[in-house]
Write a protein that holds these residues in place. Structure first.
Motif, mmCIF file in Angstrom:
data_model
loop_
_atom_site.group_PDB
_atom_site.id
_atom_site.type_symbol
_atom_site.label_atom_id
_atom_site.label_comp_id
_atom_site.label_asym_id
_atom_site.label_seq_id
_atom_site.Cartn_x
_atom_site.Cartn_y
_atom_site.Cartn_z
ATOM 1 N N UNK A 51 0.869 -1.176 0.000
ATOM 2 C CA UNK A 51 0.000 0.000 0.000
ATOM 3 C C UNK A 51 0.901 1.220 0.000
ATOM 4 N N UNK A 52 1.282 1.687 -1.183
ATOM 5 C CA UNK A 52 2.212 2.808 -1.268
ATOM 6 C C UNK A 52 3.552 2.405 -0.693
ATOM 7 N N UNK A 53 4.012 3.093 0.360
ATOM 8 C CA UNK A 53 5.290 2.762 0.983
ATOM 9 C C UNK A 53 5.126 1.744 2.112
ATOM 10 N N UNK A 54 3.888 1.426 2.455
ATOM 11 C CA UNK A 54 3.610 0.500 3.556
ATOM 12 C C UNK A 54 3.312 -0.894 3.005
ATOM 13 N N UNK A 55 3.866 -1.910 3.640
ATOM 14 C CA UNK A 55 3.599 -3.298 3.227
ATOM 15 C C UNK A 55 2.884 -4.031 4.353
ATOM 16 N N UNK A 56 1.859 -4.799 3.995
ATOM 17 C CA UNK A 56 1.120 -5.602 4.960
ATOM 18 C C UNK A 56 1.366 -7.066 4.613
ATOM 19 N N UNK A 57 1.833 -7.836 5.600
ATOM 20 C CA UNK A 57 2.127 -9.247 5.374
ATOM 21 C C UNK A 57 1.267 -10.071 6.326
ATOM 22 N N UNK A 58 0.500 -11.019 5.756
ATOM 23 C CA UNK A 58 -0.390 -11.852 6.567
ATOM 24 C C UNK A 58 -0.242 -13.316 6.173
ATOM 25 N N UNK A 59 -0.634 -14.194 7.115
ATOM 26 C CA UNK A 59 -0.698 -15.620 6.841
ATOM 27 C C UNK A 59 -2.162 -16.027 6.824
ATOM 28 N N UNK A 60 -2.557 -16.813 5.819
ATOM 29 C CA UNK A 60 -3.941 -17.259 5.680
ATOM 30 C C UNK A 60 -4.216 -18.357 6.708
ATOM 31 N N UNK A 61 -5.213 -18.135 7.566
ATOM 32 C CA UNK A 61 -5.587 -19.135 8.567
ATOM 33 C C UNK A 61 -6.785 -19.959 8.132
ATOM 34 N N UNK A 62 -7.724 -19.324 7.425
ATOM 35 C CA UNK A 62 -8.902 -20.050 6.942
ATOM 36 C C UNK A 62 -9.398 -19.418 5.646
ATOM 37 N N UNK A 63 -10.073 -20.242 4.842
ATOM 38 C CA UNK A 63 -10.631 -19.792 3.573
ATOM 39 C C UNK A 63 -12.122 -20.091 3.608
ATOM 40 N N UNK A 64 -12.947 -19.040 3.604
ATOM 41 C CA UNK A 64 -14.400 -19.194 3.651
ATOM 42 C C UNK A 64 -15.023 -18.311 2.583
ATOM 43 N N UNK A 65 -16.121 -18.791 1.973
ATOM 44 C CA UNK A 65 -16.791 -18.032 0.918
ATOM 45 C C UNK A 65 -17.438 -16.757 1.451
ATOM 46 N N UNK A 66 -18.083 -16.866 2.596
ATOM 47 C CA UNK A 66 -18.711 -15.692 3.214
ATOM 48 C C UNK A 66 -18.365 -15.683 4.698
ATOM 49 N N UNK A 67 -18.253 -14.487 5.236
ATOM 50 C CA UNK A 67 -17.936 -14.351 6.654
ATOM 51 C C UNK A 67 -18.485 -13.010 7.141
ATOM 52 N N UNK A 68 -18.896 -12.982 8.407
ATOM 53 C CA UNK A 68 -19.398 -11.737 8.977
ATOM 54 C C UNK A 68 -18.256 -10.751 9.183
ATOM 55 N N UNK A 69 -18.578 -9.489 9.208
ATOM 56 C CA UNK A 69 -17.572 -8.433 9.338
ATOM 57 C C UNK A 69 -16.723 -8.626 10.596
ATOM 58 N N UNK A 70 -17.353 -9.016 11.689
ATOM 59 C CA UNK A 70 -16.653 -9.176 12.957
ATOM 60 C C UNK A 70 -15.664 -10.340 12.914
ATOM 61 N N UNK A 71 -15.962 -11.363 12.113
ATOM 62 C CA UNK A 71 -15.128 -12.566 12.059
ATOM 63 C C UNK A 71 -14.091 -12.509 10.943
ATOM 64 N N UNK A 72 -14.102 -11.464 10.129
ATOM 65 C CA UNK A 72 -13.196 -11.383 8.992
ATOM 66 C C UNK A 72 -11.724 -11.379 9.430
ATOM 67 N N UNK A 73 -11.422 -10.750 10.538
ATOM 68 C CA UNK A 73 -10.040 -10.664 11.002
ATOM 69 C C UNK A 73 -9.496 -12.010 11.467
ATOM 70 N N UNK A 74 -10.369 -12.980 11.706
ATOM 71 C CA UNK A 74 -9.933 -14.313 12.140
ATOM 72 C C UNK A 74 -9.489 -15.168 10.955
ATOM 73 N N UNK A 75 -9.627 -14.660 9.719
ATOM 74 C CA UNK A 75 -9.233 -15.423 8.545
ATOM 75 C C UNK A 75 -7.733 -15.346 8.289
ATOM 76 N N UNK A 76 -7.024 -14.440 8.984
ATOM 77 C CA UNK A 76 -5.592 -14.260 8.760
ATOM 78 C C UNK A 76 -4.942 -13.764 10.028
ATOM 79 N N UNK A 77 -3.598 -13.848 10.064
ATOM 80 C CA UNK A 77 -2.846 -13.232 11.169
ATOM 81 C C UNK A 77 -1.691 -12.458 10.566
ATOM 82 N N UNK A 78 -1.380 -11.335 11.179
ATOM 83 C CA UNK A 78 -0.280 -10.489 10.719
ATOM 84 C C UNK A 78 1.050 -11.145 11.054
ATOM 85 N N UNK A 79 2.010 -10.988 10.146
ATOM 86 C CA UNK A 79 3.365 -11.541 10.361
ATOM 87 C C UNK A 79 4.344 -10.429 10.687
#
Length: 79
Positions: A51-79
């Motif tokens: 994102x411009x000069x900023x880089x975001x690195x995450x690891x995929x924890x789960x793959x789901x077709x649909x997810x609620x907004x509150x649970x979206x952050x549980x699909x990955x973790x920051x590295x």
């Protein structure tokens, strides 16, 4: 699941078209390699987004077709 859809569902990028454009521009890496929007994402993959000069690195924890907004952050973790 396609990379562009995963980025949208996990809310790392707000819209799928924006995710698609980021992939086309080479700003998204999957496991250290530039990835197209159609790359299949699976658990354990590492995704890096520039994102411009900023880089975001995450690891995929789960793959789901649909997810609620509150649970979206549980699909990955920051590295």
């Amino acid at each position: 699941m396609r990379l562009d859809k995963y980025l949208k569902v996990s809310r790392l990028i707000k819209r799928r078209t924006v995710a698609n454009e980021a992939c086309d521009a080479g700003r998204v890496l999957v496991n250290g390699k530039p990835a197209k929007a159609s790359v299949a994402v699976k658990e354990g993959d590492e995704i890096e987004i520039q994102f411009g000069s900023k880089a975001v690195k995450v690891e995929v924890l789960s793959v789901q077709e649909t997810v609620r907004k509150e649970a979206a952050a549980e699909m990955y973790k920051y590295l």
